[in-house]
Design an enzyme around this catalytic site. Structure first.
Site, PDB file in Angstrom:
ATOM      1  N   ASP A 460       0.820  -1.211   0.000  1.00 20.85           N
ATOM      2  CA  ASP A 460       0.000   0.000   0.000  1.00 20.85           C
ATOM      3  C   ASP A 460       0.860   1.270   0.000  1.00 20.85           C
ATOM      4  O   ASP A 460       0.450   2.300  -0.514  1.00 20.85           O
ATOM      5  CB  ASP A 460      -0.898   0.019   1.230  1.00 20.85           C
ATOM      6  CG  ASP A 460      -1.943  -1.084   1.207  1.00 20.85           C
ATOM      7  OD1 ASP A 460      -1.706  -2.096   0.532  1.00 20.85           O
ATOM      8  OD2 ASP A 460      -2.981  -0.938   1.871  1.00 20.85           O
ATOM      9  N   GLU A 535      -4.768  -4.839  -6.873  1.00 22.27           N
ATOM     10  CA  GLU A 535      -5.709  -5.632  -6.077  1.00 22.27           C
ATOM     11  C   GLU A 535      -7.059  -4.958  -6.139  1.00 22.27           C
ATOM     12  O   GLU A 535      -7.229  -3.831  -5.692  1.00 22.27           O
ATOM     13  CB  GLU A 535      -5.230  -5.801  -4.628  1.00 22.27           C
ATOM     14  CG  GLU A 535      -4.854  -4.528  -3.901  1.00 22.27           C
ATOM     15  CD  GLU A 535      -4.384  -4.790  -2.481  1.00 22.27           C
ATOM     16  OE1 GLU A 535      -3.388  -5.506  -2.329  1.00 22.27           O
ATOM     17  OE2 GLU A 535      -5.021  -4.276  -1.542  1.00 22.27           O
TER      18      GLU A 535
END
Length: 885
Positions: A460, A535
């Protein structure tokens, strides 16, 4: 001493004098095959005493496994049962306090020490850290053996005896403070937080010079069809003696199952107690090239390196590898695109999860990988769950690409600029060292595998400049030749690596099928089908009833359809945005109508899941050749760490349902797909070699079977490309409530390459892009499919096309013919292979399933699964039935 050991051996029921040495010659590596484990609260912390041979361990837990976390070990030892732990909310009440103290792993083994022989303990990662003792001596402490991915080689020659005792003390893991394997909101944290010897511990024997892991470098020319290759075998040699040593170095390269073989030789002198870098290389003309499964074969080479001192082998290492080229770059839109053997490679994959208790099962992963290939996927992403060498070996042989990397949301990304962490334990100097050693170890393990597509050094968030440079140079030191990418998101990047070219803008919860095609303006369209989505998915993956009953109570099952907004333990954690199915159920209730029963809910859920995954994979496939290409997607997720109600393409028990078969249609290698937004038909070709004329047959009927439109067109397909070929705006203008669209793709021999049926309403769902959240985009007006609940009844038959003599005992394929004998469509027919007791046959592979048949249409399906006795049939407007095979 010998008498003492003989008496001890007799007392333990073992003849120590005849115990077989774990290793017997230089170059041998043996895995510690099993363990006895116990809590330090019970046995104390005197490792010097506990690591001496002869300790009574009859009250310890005997574990017949070489690697397991504490929970995995205790399950294997029979202390706990998986079924009980996973049932309903049982794990919520589990007493995890026993894991707040260190635990001890212990094993005794035999060796045959002699002059000039050296012995080493090798680790590959222990959660969260470990003290290691052998024969009463301290070998290494947790300050050095720390981190789930840190490996080490520790010389135990000075303490090695005929009979030896190894003790590993493991310390409690905290995801916020340790470099471990966490799960974030995928599932509840395991009670032990993954603490333990989760990877193998090995004993290695060498002579006076030891070799590190074999590193293989390959350089191959383009174009690949007329290439030659340059292959290097590299290793670090360490002189273990205080004298200069001259070694004879011998390398071999051979093609598995082929006649290509190359022998290489060199002589090297190594100063006392020093290391030397060894490198043997050769050119290979006309090499066998490794390809992803959809593009070609997977030939593998074996590289071997051995060193001899004074005519005797001192050590040897080997590694399989493939010859191929993988690169990546940023296109004009700053999106990453990968290239395999010079060809643009659209990543079509899903995110893998390790088992909740980090239990590795080679057979299960092999099945999971085969299911991915059956789905038409080409890549699996590992977010921090880098697993074991077996994973990469399986991927190499099956032709499945792997995209590994570090994980998010815990110690791995505790940067000053990461504001998403509840606890932020920013890195110390010691942390950088642990992370660096972790990177080097994983790079050594993965670098030779042709299946590895690259490495994401952030998820992330991107690593800071210090960590990024450290990672980069550690990868290069391990002879990493693939792409190194800063992170899975586009939030920022370190100077040494530059922009990642990947986006992580969601969604993670339900969005309607038209979401993926709505790509303009790109700055507002988040996860829609452009660029590389690292994702993303519509949060689907509802298991069918056979799986649900294995882990949900009757009240849990009632909650699924009677309490649509309720938080559910088998979703995500209670503090997660995904703790309930509210967003998903809002879509189901509004689009398909209020469920009348659990069966009705599950039918509608499978319909929702099917259209969600199909549209996602079709959207990215269709826009592969768009002005701003859809360069890749990783569906969130492939599988679950435990029995879960969402985020999978097949459930925990490997049973495929709506999300599986929707994705399988959407990812076909040659395909025709419908764009909900533009009402366009796209021709898709994922191959490198299929070309020529194709026929596309388009039919539209209403719910009563009346033909609204029919057309056939001939188009030319191009390899590795997509294009829109038809506009159905006018053809679909006469829909009054619901209609069915069938797209069939045929080759020049009239063989069906793809068959695809959509159900369409008068309007599509209206997305509120301006109010998007990080995990979904709201819908302000839903498409109305409630008419599907009132379809005229259809009558179908299921017949066996394979002789009964070919039953499933050997898991052979059987042909099943499904025929609609009605004048109306038979909607969403589900077929489930079961055994004699009515249980799901697992694993199972269907050529197609969850199908919709045109009036008087029949399809022949193939199914593989061992032990099948009958096929259960259900669907939207047909009667339930059970057909015995």
């Amino acid at each position: 001493m010998h008498l003492h050991w003989r008496l001890l051996g007799l007392c333990l029921g073992i003849n120590a004098a005849t115990a077989v040495s774990l290793v017997s010659e230089p170059g041998d590596v043996a895995i510690i095959p099993s363990w006895d484990i116990q809590s330090s609260e019970i046995i104390g912390t005197d490792l010097e005493a506990l690591s001496r041979p002869g300790v009574d361990t009859t009250t310890w837990h005997e574990v017949d496994s070489s690697r397991c976390t504490l929970m995995g070990c205790l399950i294997q030892a029979g202390v706990y049962r998986e079924n009980g732990l996973f049932y309903s909310n049982a794990l919520q009440n589990f007493n995890s306090s026993q894991f707040k103290v260190p635990w001890i792993y212990r094993k005794e083994f035999a060796l045959e020490p002699s002059a000039g022989q050296y012995f080493h303990i090798r680790t590959h990662g222990i959660n969260s850290g470990a003290d290691i003792f052998v024969n009463g001596k301290d070998i290494v402490t947790k300050e050095f053996q720390s981190g789930a991915y840190v490996g080490g080689s520790y010389d135990i020659t000075g303490v090695a005896k005929d009979q030896n005792a190894l003790v590993v003390r493991v310390y409690p893991t905290d995801y916020n403070y340790d470099f471990a394997l966490g799960f974030v909101d995928w599932n509840p944290y395991p009670p032990d937080n993954g603490t333990g010897v989760w990877r193998d511990v090995e004993v290695k024997q060498t002579g006076p010079v030891a070799l590190g892991p074999l590193r293989v470098t390959t350089q191959v020319g383009l174009p690949i069809e007329n290439s030659s290759a340059f292959v290097g075998l590299k290793a670090t040699a360490t002189n273990l003696e205080d004298r200069e040593v001259t070694v004879e170095l011998r390398g071999t390269i051979s093609l598995e199952g082929g006649d290509q073989s190359y022998d290489l030789n060199q002589t090297v002198t190594i100063p006392p107690l020093e290391t030397a870098e060894l490198d043997l290389s050769t050119a290979i003309n006309g090499p066998a090239i490794w390809w992803p499964r959809q593009w070609g074969g997977q030939p593998l080479y074996l590289g071997q390196l051995s060193i001899s001192v004074d005519g005797s082998v001192s050590d040897k290492v080997e590694q399989t590898f493939g010859i191929r080229q993988v690169t990546s770059g940023l296109n004009l839109h700053n999106d990453t695109i990968f290239y395999v053997n010079g060809f643009p490679f659209q990543v079509s994959g899903a995110g893998y999860s390790a088992d909740m208790f980090l239990r590795w099962d080679t057979a299960k992963f092999t099945t999971q990988a085969k299911l991915m290939l059956d789905l038409g996927l080409n890549t699996v992403r590992l977010e921090g769950k880098n697993e074991h060498p077996e994973l990469y070996e399986i991927a190499d042989r099956l032709g499945l690409m792997v995209l590994p990397g570090w994980e998010c949301c815990d110690k791995w990304e505790a940067w000053t600029y990461n504001e998403d962490l509840a606890v932020k334990s920013e890195w110390t100097a010691a942390d950088y060292t642990i992370a660096n050693r972790s990177m080097y170890h994983e790079a050594l393990m993965q670098q030779a595998h042709p299946s590895v597509l690259g490495y994401l050094v952030g998820s992330d968030y991107w690593p800071d400049d210090t960590a990024a440079e450290m990672y980069y140079y550690s990868l290069k030191a391990a002879d990493w030749q693939g792409p190194i990418i800063a992170s899975a998101s586009e939030r920022g990047y370190p100077a040494v690596l530059g922009p990642s070219g990947l986006k992580m803008a969601g969604p993670y919860d339900w969005v309607p099928p038209n979401y993926w095609y709505d790509v303009d303006p790109a700055e507002d369209r988040l996860g829609a089908a452009f660029g590389f989505g690292s994702e993303l998915g519509a949060g689907v993956g509802t298991p069918e009833i056979g799986s649900l009953k294995k882990f949900l109570s009757e009240s849990d099952l009632e909650d699924l359809w009677r309490n649509p907004d309720k938080g559910l333990y088998h979703m995500s954690t209670s503090v997660s945005s995904f703790y309930d199915r509210k967003i998903y159920n809002d879509g189901l209730w509004n689009r398909y109508g209020v469920p009348s029963s659990l069966d009705d809910y599950l039918l509608k859920a499978q319909i929702m899941d099917y259209e969600a995954t199909r549209s996602q994979f079709e959207g990215f496939s269709a826009l592969w050749s768009a002005e701003r290409p859809a360069t890749g997607l990783i569906y969130w997720m492939l599988n679950n760490a435990w029995p879960s109600l969402h985020w999978n393409l097949f459930d925990y028990y490997l049973h495929p349902a709506g999300s599986y078969f929707g994705a399988k249609v959407g990812a076909r290698i040659e395909h025709v797909a419908y764009d909900y937004n533009g009402k366009l038909v796209y021709l898709i070709n994922h191959s490198l070699d299929r070309k020529g004329l194709r026929s596309v047959v388009v039919d539209v009927i209403d719910k009563n079977g009346k033909t609204l439109y029919s057309n056939s067109t001939v188009v030319e397909t191009e390899p590795n490309a997509s294009k829109d070929i038809l506009d159905l705006t006018e053809a679909l203008g006469s829909i009054t409530d619901v209609a069915f669209l069938r797209l069939v793709l045929l080759n020049d021999k009239k063989t069906v390459l793809s068959r695809n049926v959509y159900w369409l309403a008068t309007t599509i769902d209206t997305l509120d892009w301006e109010n998007s959240d990080w995990f979904y985009t709201p819908v302000t007006e839903y498409a109305n499919f409630t008419a599907l609940s009132n379809l005229p009844a259809a009558k179908i038959s299921i017949t066996l096309a394979t002789p009964r003599s070919h039953q499933y005992e050997a898991a052979k394929s059987i042909s099943v013919v499904v025929e609609n004998h009605s004048k109306v469509p038979a909607f969403f027919i589900r077929l489930n292979l079961v055994d004699e007791d009515g249980g799901d046959v697992l694993p199972v592979v269907w050529s197609d399933n969850y199908i919709t048949l045109w009036p008087n249409e029949k399809l022949k399906l193939q199914v593989e699964g061992k032990g099948g006795a009958a096929v259960q049939v259900s669907g939207g407007n047909i009667k339930k039935a059970k057909i015995y095979l």
